[in-house]
Design an enzyme around this catalytic site. Structure first.
Site, mmCIF file in Angstrom:
data_model
loop_
_atom_site.group_PDB
_atom_site.id
_atom_site.type_symbol
_atom_site.label_atom_id
_atom_site.label_comp_id
_atom_site.label_asym_id
_atom_site.label_seq_id
_atom_site.Cartn_x
_atom_site.Cartn_y
_atom_site.Cartn_z
ATOM 1 N N HIS A 151 0.812 -1.221 0.000
ATOM 2 C CA HIS A 151 0.000 0.000 0.000
ATOM 3 C C HIS A 151 0.847 1.274 0.000
ATOM 4 C CE1 HIS A 151 0.674 -0.427 4.387
ATOM 5 N NE2 HIS A 151 0.480 0.901 4.454
ATOM 6 N N ASP A 152 2.088 1.199 0.477
ATOM 7 C CA ASP A 152 2.967 2.376 0.481
ATOM 8 C C ASP A 152 4.013 2.326 -0.632
ATOM 9 O OD1 ASP A 152 1.801 3.797 2.524
ATOM 10 O OD2 ASP A 152 3.092 2.987 4.096
ATOM 11 N N LYS B 147 5.770 5.327 -2.240
ATOM 12 C CA LYS B 147 6.830 6.089 -1.579
ATOM 13 C C LYS B 147 8.179 5.954 -2.290
ATOM 14 C CE LYS B 147 4.851 6.368 3.062
ATOM 15 N NZ LYS B 147 4.992 6.014 4.491
ATOM 16 N N HIS C 30 1.876 9.601 -2.637
ATOM 17 C CA HIS C 30 2.263 8.184 -2.743
ATOM 18 C C HIS C 30 1.060 7.280 -3.026
ATOM 19 C CE1 HIS C 30 0.885 7.791 1.484
ATOM 20 N NE2 HIS C 30 0.825 6.485 1.246
ATOM 21 N N HIS D 13 -6.580 4.187 0.423
ATOM 22 C CA HIS D 13 -6.326 3.838 1.822
ATOM 23 C C HIS D 13 -6.141 5.047 2.739
ATOM 24 C CE1 HIS D 13 -1.968 4.222 0.832
ATOM 25 N NE2 HIS D 13 -1.770 4.302 2.146
ATOM 26 N N HIS D 14 -6.084 6.260 2.164
ATOM 27 C CA HIS D 14 -6.060 7.476 2.995
ATOM 28 C C HIS D 14 -7.345 8.291 2.851
ATOM 29 C CE1 HIS D 14 -2.124 7.432 4.842
ATOM 30 N NE2 HIS D 14 -1.589 7.038 3.697
ATOM 31 N N ASP E 71 -3.708 0.464 8.792
ATOM 32 C CA ASP E 71 -2.546 1.323 8.566
ATOM 33 C C ASP E 71 -2.358 2.286 9.738
ATOM 34 O OD1 ASP E 71 -0.405 2.464 7.092
ATOM 35 O OD2 ASP E 71 -1.728 3.985 6.252
#
Length: 337
Positions: free
Chosen positions: A201-202, A205, A230, A254-255, A283
């Site tokens: 998920h990251d 980055k 990201h 996801h954010h 998260d």
């Protein structure tokens, strides 16, 4: 085994050295299957080369140029997926054993055979062929998924190499997300997709400069804007991936927050995928209870308070309550527990 309309297009070959027998078969079976006939073994092999492979081949046993067992043994060698049956008036046990052992025969039928019995046998053969093909396809899918998962693990190592403070973060988040999803009785296949998305998920980055990722002080607005990108970058990496799971969408969302205050798209409520809502909470939990570049882990108590404050406004109620239950039970642990 019931006959189905779809069987009309299934190619079936009947082999006999008597033309009258073949004519009778054509009259009773031609409307049910894509029926082909061959007068003897040699003609059968020619038909298979010209029109094969056939899903089912049924051969008479006693034929002058090549008996049925010899023919079906050649069929097994040339077309191993073809379901093979033998039809004969010489129904002694030795013949049956030789037929099974030599030609891997699916059915041994006596002659004369009632039309309905023959139809049932062919239907059973078609269903057997379909099951074998389905099993093979499932195995291929399993291998592809295993390979895909190994590739995702490689991606996570890449991100963690550049951002050592998040080492293990994506794997831990995936574990938490799966626990929440399982407790909520989510479909197993959806859980599999959620786990894979959480593992990377990251990944976006990789586009964030290392000095921003590892900055010890407070981020500027410009630096935070770069960090926020990201989610979009990660989704773009997995866009058009060609798998059945919405991995790119989960990464992108996801954010997001229920009230529309999240990023990158400001989605709200039901616009956000359930898997994304679960990943969001997982998260946050791992981010709060583990060390970050600018602070030490704050502990589960802080995570509980933050989730309760945002429950129903920022975070899905059921997801939060499920996560809180798992923390209370000790299923979700702080580092060092």
């Amino acid at each position: 085994m019931a006959w189905r309309e779809a069987y009309k297009t299934v190619p079936v070959l009947l082999v006999d050295d008597e033309s009258k027998v073949l004519d009778a078969h054509r009259r009773t079976l031609r409307t049910r299957f894509d029926l082909h006939t061959a007068l003897g073994g040699t003609e059968a092999l020619e038909a298979m080369e010209a029109h094969g492979p056939f899903t089912v081949v049924i051969s008479d046993f006693k034929m002058p140029d090549m008996d049925g067992i010899a023919l079906l043994a050649k069929v097994a060698a040339l077309y191993p997926d073809t379901v093979r049956m033998i039809l004969t008036g010489y129904a002694d046990m030795d013949t049956a054993i030789r037929a099974v052992n030599t030609g891997a025969i699916f059915r041994f039928l006596t002659k004369p055979s009632e039309p309905d019995d023959l139809v049932m046998a062919i239907c059973a053969g078609i269903e057997h062929a379909e099951m074998v093909q389905s099993a093979r396809e499932l195995e291929i899918v399993r291998r592809l998924k295993d390979g895909f998962e190994r590739t995702l693990h490689a991606f996570t190592r890449l991100v963690e190499f550049r951002d050592p403070y998040t080492s293990g973060h994506m794997d831990r988040t995936a574990d938490i997300a799966v626990m929440i999803a399982e407790r909520m009785d989510m479909d197993k296949d959806d859980i599999a997709g959620l786990r894979l998305a959480a593992m990377v998920h990251d990944i976006g980055k990789v586009a964030v400069p290392s000095h921003i990722l590892n900055k010890l002080g407070e981020l500027t607005d410009a630096e935070f804007s770069i960090i926020k990108a990201h989610a979009e970058v990660g989704a773009e990496i997995f866009k058009g991936l060609g798998v059945e799971w919405p991995i790119a969408r989960i990464i992108r969302e996801h954010h997001e927050r229920l009230d529309g205050s999240g990023y990158p798209d400001g989605l709200n409520g039901d616009e956000i995928l359930l898997q994304s809502k679960i990943l969001c909470v997982a998260d946050i939990i791992d981010a709060i209870i583990t060390d970050r570049p600018y602070r030490h882990g704050l502990g589960k108590g802080e995570a509980v308070g933050y989730l309760l404050e945002g429950k129903g406004r920022l975070f899905d109620v059921e997801v939060v309550e499920t996560a809180l239950s798992l923390m209370e039970e000790g299923r979700i642990r702080e580092p060092g527990d």
